[in-house]
Scaffold this motif. Structure first.
Motif, PDB file in Angstrom:
ATOM      1  N   ALA A 104      15.327 -26.725 -30.239  1.00  0.00           N
ATOM      2  CA  ALA A 104      15.297 -25.113 -30.247  1.00  0.00           C
ATOM      3  C   ALA A 104      14.828 -24.371 -29.402  1.00  0.00           C
ATOM      4  N   ASN A 105      13.293 -24.179 -30.592  1.00  0.00           N
ATOM      5  CA  ASN A 105      12.371 -23.387 -29.554  1.00  0.00           C
ATOM      6  C   ASN A 105      11.604 -23.809 -28.361  1.00  0.00           C
ATOM      7  N   ARG A 106      10.976 -25.353 -28.538  1.00  0.00           N
ATOM      8  CA  ARG A 106       9.765 -25.293 -27.657  1.00  0.00           C
ATOM      9  C   ARG A 106      10.296 -26.616 -27.172  1.00  0.00           C
ATOM     10  N   ASP A 107      10.034 -27.376 -25.714  1.00  0.00           N
ATOM     11  CA  ASP A 107      10.189 -28.571 -24.977  1.00  0.00           C
ATOM     12  C   ASP A 107       9.006 -29.028 -24.921  1.00  0.00           C
ATOM     13  N   TYR A 108       7.918 -30.126 -25.302  1.00  0.00           N
ATOM     14  CA  TYR A 108       6.740 -30.305 -25.007  1.00  0.00           C
ATOM     15  C   TYR A 108       6.751 -32.104 -24.000  1.00  0.00           C
ATOM     16  N   LEU A 109       6.311 -32.739 -23.521  1.00  0.00           N
ATOM     17  CA  LEU A 109       5.418 -33.769 -22.598  1.00  0.00           C
ATOM     18  C   LEU A 109       4.646 -33.726 -22.775  1.00  0.00           C
ATOM     19  N   ASN A 110       4.473 -35.366 -23.963  1.00  0.00           N
ATOM     20  CA  ASN A 110       3.494 -35.395 -24.798  1.00  0.00           C
ATOM     21  C   ASN A 110       2.950 -36.846 -24.130  1.00  0.00           C
ATOM     22  N   ILE A 111       1.782 -36.610 -23.843  1.00  0.00           N
ATOM     23  CA  ILE A 111       1.158 -37.659 -22.988  1.00  0.00           C
ATOM     24  C   ILE A 111      -0.459 -38.694 -23.914  1.00  0.00           C
ATOM     25  N   GLU A 112       0.113 -39.946 -24.174  1.00  0.00           N
ATOM     26  CA  GLU A 112      -1.302 -40.922 -25.106  1.00  0.00           C
ATOM     27  C   GLU A 112      -1.914 -41.572 -24.161  1.00  0.00           C
ATOM     28  N   LEU A 113      -3.630 -41.488 -24.697  1.00  0.00           N
ATOM     29  CA  LEU A 113      -3.936 -41.994 -23.713  1.00  0.00           C
ATOM     30  C   LEU A 113      -4.787 -42.946 -24.313  1.00  0.00           C
ATOM     31  N   GLN A 114      -5.682 -44.094 -23.289  1.00  0.00           N
ATOM     32  CA  GLN A 114      -6.179 -44.948 -24.058  1.00  0.00           C
ATOM     33  C   GLN A 114      -7.561 -45.293 -24.933  1.00  0.00           C
ATOM     34  N   ASN A 115      -8.471 -44.048 -25.070  1.00  0.00           N
ATOM     35  CA  ASN A 115      -9.123 -43.420 -26.280  1.00  0.00           C
ATOM     36  C   ASN A 115      -7.976 -42.602 -27.259  1.00  0.00           C
ATOM     37  N   SER A 116      -6.756 -42.377 -27.634  1.00  0.00           N
ATOM     38  CA  SER A 116      -5.825 -42.125 -28.700  1.00  0.00           C
ATOM     39  C   SER A 116      -6.204 -40.761 -28.564  1.00  0.00           C
ATOM     40  N   LYS A 118      -4.374 -37.474 -26.492  1.00  0.00           N
ATOM     41  CA  LYS A 118      -3.393 -37.010 -27.132  1.00  0.00           C
ATOM     42  C   LYS A 118      -3.308 -35.592 -25.818  1.00  0.00           C
ATOM     43  N   GLU A 119      -2.202 -35.510 -25.277  1.00  0.00           N
ATOM     44  CA  GLU A 119      -2.180 -34.617 -23.829  1.00  0.00           C
ATOM     45  C   GLU A 119      -0.994 -33.793 -24.282  1.00  0.00           C
ATOM     46  N   ARG A 120      -0.590 -32.342 -24.257  1.00  0.00           N
ATOM     47  CA  ARG A 120       1.005 -32.034 -24.896  1.00  0.00           C
ATOM     48  C   ARG A 120       0.946 -31.352 -23.944  1.00  0.00           C
ATOM     49  N   ILE A 121       2.017 -30.928 -22.761  1.00  0.00           N
ATOM     50  CA  ILE A 121       2.497 -29.462 -21.444  1.00  0.00           C
ATOM     51  C   ILE A 121       3.741 -28.908 -22.645  1.00  0.00           C
ATOM     52  N   GLU A 122       3.352 -27.470 -22.551  1.00  0.00           N
ATOM     53  CA  GLU A 122       5.173 -27.620 -23.292  1.00  0.00           C
ATOM     54  C   GLU A 122       5.943 -27.617 -21.366  1.00  0.00           C
ATOM     55  N   ALA A 123       6.791 -27.808 -21.780  1.00  0.00           N
ATOM     56  CA  ALA A 123       8.013 -27.951 -21.067  1.00  0.00           C
ATOM     57  C   ALA A 123       9.351 -26.975 -20.729  1.00  0.00           C
ATOM     58  N   PHE A 124       9.938 -27.045 -19.831  1.00  0.00           N
ATOM     59  CA  PHE A 124      11.223 -26.622 -19.880  1.00  0.00           C
ATOM     60  C   PHE A 124      12.243 -27.332 -19.456  1.00  0.00           C
ATOM     61  N   SER A 125      12.696 -28.381 -19.169  1.00  0.00           N
ATOM     62  CA  SER A 125      13.707 -29.025 -18.733  1.00  0.00           C
ATOM     63  C   SER A 125      13.086 -30.663 -18.713  1.00  0.00           C
ATOM     64  N   LYS A 126      13.608 -31.437 -19.041  1.00  0.00           N
ATOM     65  CA  LYS A 126      14.124 -32.619 -19.607  1.00  0.00           C
ATOM     66  C   LYS A 126      14.800 -33.417 -18.325  1.00  0.00           C
ATOM     67  N   THR A 127      15.027 -32.912 -17.674  1.00  0.00           N
ATOM     68  CA  THR A 127      15.660 -33.921 -16.336  1.00  0.00           C
ATOM     69  C   THR A 127      14.316 -33.574 -15.426  1.00  0.00           C
ATOM     70  N   ILE A 128      13.832 -32.717 -14.932  1.00  0.00           N
ATOM     71  CA  ILE A 128      12.925 -31.850 -14.154  1.00  0.00           C
ATOM     72  C   ILE A 128      11.930 -33.329 -14.547  1.00  0.00           C
ATOM     73  N   PHE A 129      11.057 -33.339 -15.565  1.00  0.00           N
ATOM     74  CA  PHE A 129       9.891 -33.271 -16.513  1.00  0.00           C
ATOM     75  C   PHE A 129      10.479 -34.757 -16.539  1.00  0.00           C
ATOM     76  N   GLU A 130      11.281 -35.957 -16.903  1.00  0.00           N
ATOM     77  CA  GLU A 130      11.501 -36.817 -17.227  1.00  0.00           C
ATOM     78  C   GLU A 130      11.411 -37.716 -15.857  1.00  0.00           C
ATOM     79  N   SER A 131      12.359 -36.974 -15.167  1.00  0.00           N
ATOM     80  CA  SER A 131      11.744 -37.809 -13.417  1.00  0.00           C
ATOM     81  C   SER A 131      11.400 -37.708 -12.632  1.00  0.00           C
ATOM     82  N   ASN A 132      10.542 -36.470 -12.624  1.00  0.00           N
ATOM     83  CA  ASN A 132       8.651 -37.177 -12.418  1.00  0.00           C
ATOM     84  C   ASN A 132       7.763 -38.473 -12.613  1.00  0.00           C
ATOM     85  N   MET A 133       8.526 -37.932 -14.645  1.00  0.00           N
ATOM     86  CA  MET A 133       7.028 -38.766 -14.938  1.00  0.00           C
ATOM     87  C   MET A 133       7.923 -40.624 -14.907  1.00  0.00           C
TER      88      MET A 133
END
Length: 145
Positions: A104-116, A118-133
């Motif tokens: 309800a408060n925030r959306d995040y895109l979480n990315i885990e890399l090979q060396n464990s 983690k990158e996290r970016i605050e997001a605003f639209s599941k549709t836009i971010f997921e379609s691009n990813m």
């Protein structure tokens, strides 16, 4: 590991930008413009149409374009950091998994890399971010529990 945090002026300049996500709501501006133009055809609503068009034009011109992510052939760039001069360059082949979490408060895109890492970016639209990813890293999407 090639993925790293760096200054924006150190980004590779020769690669072609394929897609980007920015915080400026372009689709909303388009809808409001169409709605304002449609209202112009009705005599009793012309003033509303003109008002909507003027407000939409002013906000479109004066709201800053804030780029959150850019997608290139071999990597993506994450912006939206506290420091506008830094970004994170992430190569697709170094991504282990990614997922989109929302609340309800925030959306995040979480990315885990090979060396464990983690990158996290605050997001605003599941549709836009997921379609691009999904366009670039569909096979590495981690299902939400």
């Amino acid at each position: 590991m090639k993925s790293k945090e760096l200054k924006t002026y150190n980004l590779p300049k020769d690669d072609l930008l394929i897609s980007s996500i920015d915080a400026k709501p372009g689709f909303l501006f388009l809808l409001l413009t169409i709605f304002g133009i449609l209202l112009l055809f009705f005599e009793s609503f012309r003033l509303y149409g003109v008002s909507i068009l003027v407000i939409t034009l002013i906000t479109y011109l004066y709201l800053p374009k804030v780029t959150l992510m850019e997608f290139f052939q071999d990597y993506l760039v994450l912006y939206n950091r506290a420091d506008n001069n830094t970004c994170v360059l992430v190569y697709y082949d170094e991504v282990v998994s990614w997922n989109y979490t929302w609340s309800a408060n925030r959306d995040y895109l979480n990315i885990e890399l090979q060396n464990s890492q983690k990158e996290r970016i605050e997001a605003f639209s599941k549709t836009i971010f997921e379609s691009n990813m999904n366009r670039f890293l569909k096979e590495k999407k981690k299902k939400n529990k």
